[in-house]
Design an enzyme around this catalytic site. Structure first.
Site, mmCIF file in Angstrom:
data_model
loop_
_atom_site.group_PDB
_atom_site.id
_atom_site.type_symbol
_atom_site.label_atom_id
_atom_site.label_comp_id
_atom_site.label_asym_id
_atom_site.label_seq_id
_atom_site.Cartn_x
_atom_site.Cartn_y
_atom_site.Cartn_z
ATOM 1 C CD GLU A 152 10.096 5.817 -2.978
ATOM 2 O OE1 GLU A 152 10.444 6.458 -3.979
ATOM 3 O OE2 GLU A 152 8.997 5.972 -2.426
ATOM 4 C CB CYS A 207 6.624 2.096 6.343
ATOM 5 S SG CYS A 207 5.614 1.456 5.007
ATOM 6 C CB CYS A 245 3.519 -3.995 -6.070
ATOM 7 S SG CYS A 245 2.315 -5.067 -5.225
ATOM 8 C CB CYS A 262 -4.240 -2.077 -5.787
ATOM 9 S SG CYS A 262 -4.134 -3.694 -4.991
ATOM 10 C CB CYS A 302 -1.543 1.219 -4.860
ATOM 11 S SG CYS A 302 0.104 1.016 -4.165
ATOM 12 C CB CYS A 336 -0.845 4.497 2.688
ATOM 13 S SG CYS A 336 -0.689 4.334 4.435
HETATM 14 N N1 SAH Z 1 0.757 -5.100 -0.681
HETATM 15 C C1 SAH Z 1 0.488 -4.992 0.735
HETATM 16 C C2 SAH Z 1 1.401 -4.005 1.381
HETATM 17 C C3 SAH Z 1 1.144 -2.566 1.018
HETATM 18 S S1 SAH Z 1 0.598 -1.826 2.468
HETATM 19 C C4 SAH Z 1 -0.966 -4.643 0.950
HETATM 20 O O1 SAH Z 1 -1.624 -4.269 -0.015
HETATM 21 O O2 SAH Z 1 -1.460 -4.797 2.058
HETATM 22 C C5 SAH Z 1 0.067 -0.342 1.940
HETATM 23 C C6 SAH Z 1 -1.377 -0.068 2.315
HETATM 24 O O3 SAH Z 1 -1.703 1.186 1.734
HETATM 25 C C7 SAH Z 1 -2.335 -1.085 1.713
HETATM 26 O O4 SAH Z 1 -3.454 -1.262 2.530
HETATM 27 C C8 SAH Z 1 -2.731 -0.382 0.446
HETATM 28 O O5 SAH Z 1 -3.928 -0.863 -0.100
HETATM 29 C C9 SAH Z 1 -2.849 1.040 0.938
HETATM 30 N N2 SAH Z 1 -2.814 2.010 -0.155
HETATM 31 C C10 SAH Z 1 -2.348 1.838 -1.402
HETATM 32 N N3 SAH Z 1 -2.505 2.956 -2.129
HETATM 33 C C11 SAH Z 1 -3.079 3.854 -1.308
HETATM 34 C C12 SAH Z 1 -3.467 5.218 -1.479
HETATM 35 N N4 SAH Z 1 -3.292 5.835 -2.627
HETATM 36 N N5 SAH Z 1 -4.005 5.825 -0.417
HETATM 37 C C13 SAH Z 1 -4.171 5.198 0.769
HETATM 38 N N6 SAH Z 1 -3.812 3.928 0.979
HETATM 39 C C14 SAH Z 1 -3.280 3.258 -0.041
#
Ligand code: SAH
Length: 374
Positions: A103, A116, A123, A127, A130, A359
């Site tokens: 996406e 974005c 992935c 985490c 996420c 995000c």
């Molecule tokens: N893998 C990379 C790119 C993803 S960027 C990274 O982790 O940096 C997406 C951003 O959104 C990252 O900072 C991630 O931690 C954050 N993110 C993931 N899940 C989220 C959520 N449920 N709410 C807010 N931010 C989130």
């Protein structure tokens, strides 16, 4: 479980955007055409954002067809588009050549337009807050599969398809690319760097976006951060920190068991030192998990005096997770404490929640509840 190496699969077909200018000329010569045709094709694709051969009217029909067949395979196919925020936010679900889905999210603001993009299908960083991390890693994207998301966004923006309030109607120019969609960009280093080069190379070699307007976000893969520091690029580096202490970060960002907070920040400051670029620190505020005043103080102490900016992200809800965003009072206190250390801090707006485009919400579910954007 962390996954760095995805299961081996076939490669997507070769595309113009995978190739450097010299490689494009070679590829065109191998098709039996004069090499200047490569430059013409680049002007159509990167300069005028054309994709379909019939739009390339300065090329003889048989040349167009040969070029399109050899160098412009359809790599990303828009399976669905979901709009919200009055049409200013658009999520596109792309189906790839092998059926994998990713996406991208296009966001129009009064003064800029940002896309974005995803760098992997799924992935491997796991985490727990996420949605993408819950699904695991399917595969790496190729350079062209990433660039195609950007080119499609630029085309979409320039076509005037995005809304966004009375002052922001009509065609928009894509200004920013953030590698914050699905995947861990630095776990797919080669393809991501190739995409960055195509995005910033001057037109018609590439799209000609400003390096400073490209952001690569990482969980903190230290060796790859070091490699990026040596690339001679001026892109923005964003580090997903989410906790100032190893004990909590080990659970929120599992790769922290490999590279600790101190090592990740050291690598970030080296990047800042070499490039002169302010490093973004991303911190998703999760209620009663990482939003306490003592954590804000600990973070402030770590970041004080550094070339950095903190982006606080109110946690976006994901299916099956009990976690929620912080109480607004705690969020305000967190901002206040960080600023008291002289650390530049803002709270990111949460675009696209209703369409699972915010995000951490990109999951490419094959079935989406039918009331969304239909
Ligand atoms: N893998 C990379 C790119 C993803 S960027 C990274 O982790 O940096 C997406 C951003 O959104 C990252 O900072 C991630 O931690 C954050 N993110 C993931 N899940 C989220 C959520 N449920 N709410 C807010 N931010 C989130």
């Amino acid at each position: 479980m962390l996954v760095f190496d995805p299961p081996r699969r076939g490669k997507p077909p070769r595309h113009l955007a995978d190739l450097s200018v010299a490689e494009r000329r070679e590829a065109v010569a191998a098709l039996g055409l004069p090499s200047y045709r490569a430059d013409q094709l680049s002007r159509h694709y990167f300069g005028a954002l054309r994709r379909r051969p019939e739009q390339m009217t300065d090329l003889p029909a048989e040349v167009r067809d040969a070029l399109a067949e050899g160098l412009l395979p359809v790599l990303v196919d828009a399976e669905r588009m979901l709009d919200c925020d009055g049409g200013a936010t658009r999520k596109t679900v792309w189906k790839l050549y092998d059926g994998a889905r990713v996406e991208s999210v296009l966001m129009r603001y009064p003064d800029r337009t940002t896309v974005c993009v995803s760098s992997q299908a799924g992935c491997g960083m796991a985490c727990p807050f996420c949605a993408t991390g819950q699904a695991g890693l399917t595969r790496n994207l190729s350079t062209a599969e990433i660039v195609e998301q950007v080119v499609a966004a630029a085309r979409d923006a320039s076509s005037g398809a995005l809304g966004g309030g009375s002052e922001t109607q009509g065609p928009a120019r894509l200004n920013n690319v953030v590698f914050m969609g699905m995947g861990e960009p630095l776990a797919n280093y080669g393809a991501v760097l190739g995409a960055v080069r195509r995005i910033v190379d001057p037109s018609p070699a590439g799209l000609g976006l400003a390096q400073r307007h490209v952001t690569v976000s990482t969980v903190g893969l230290v060796p790859a951060m070091e490699r990026l520091t040596g690339e001679g690029l001026q892109v923005t580096l964003a580090v997903s920190l989410h906790a100032p202490d190893d004990e909590l970060r080990d659970t929120l960002v599992p790769v922290n068991t490999r590279w600790k907070v101190a090592e990740v920040l050291d690598a970030a400051w080296r990047y800042a030192g070499v490039t002169g670029r302010r490093v973004s620190i991303e911190y998703a505020l999760i209620r009663a998990i990482n939003d306490q005043a003592d954590r804000a103080h600990a973070l402030g102490a770590l970041l004080r005096g550094k070339l950095t900016h903190v982006n606080l992200i109110p946690l976006n809800p994901t299916t099956g997770s009990p976690w929620t965003a912080s109480d607004p009072r705690d969020e305000r206190a967190f901002v206040r404490i960080l600023r008291s250390y002289g650390v530049s801090t803002t709270v990111r707006d949460t675009r696209g929640r209703e369409i699972d485009a915010a995000c951490g919400q990109l999951a490419s579910r094959a079935t989406v509840s039918p009331n969304l954007g239909e």
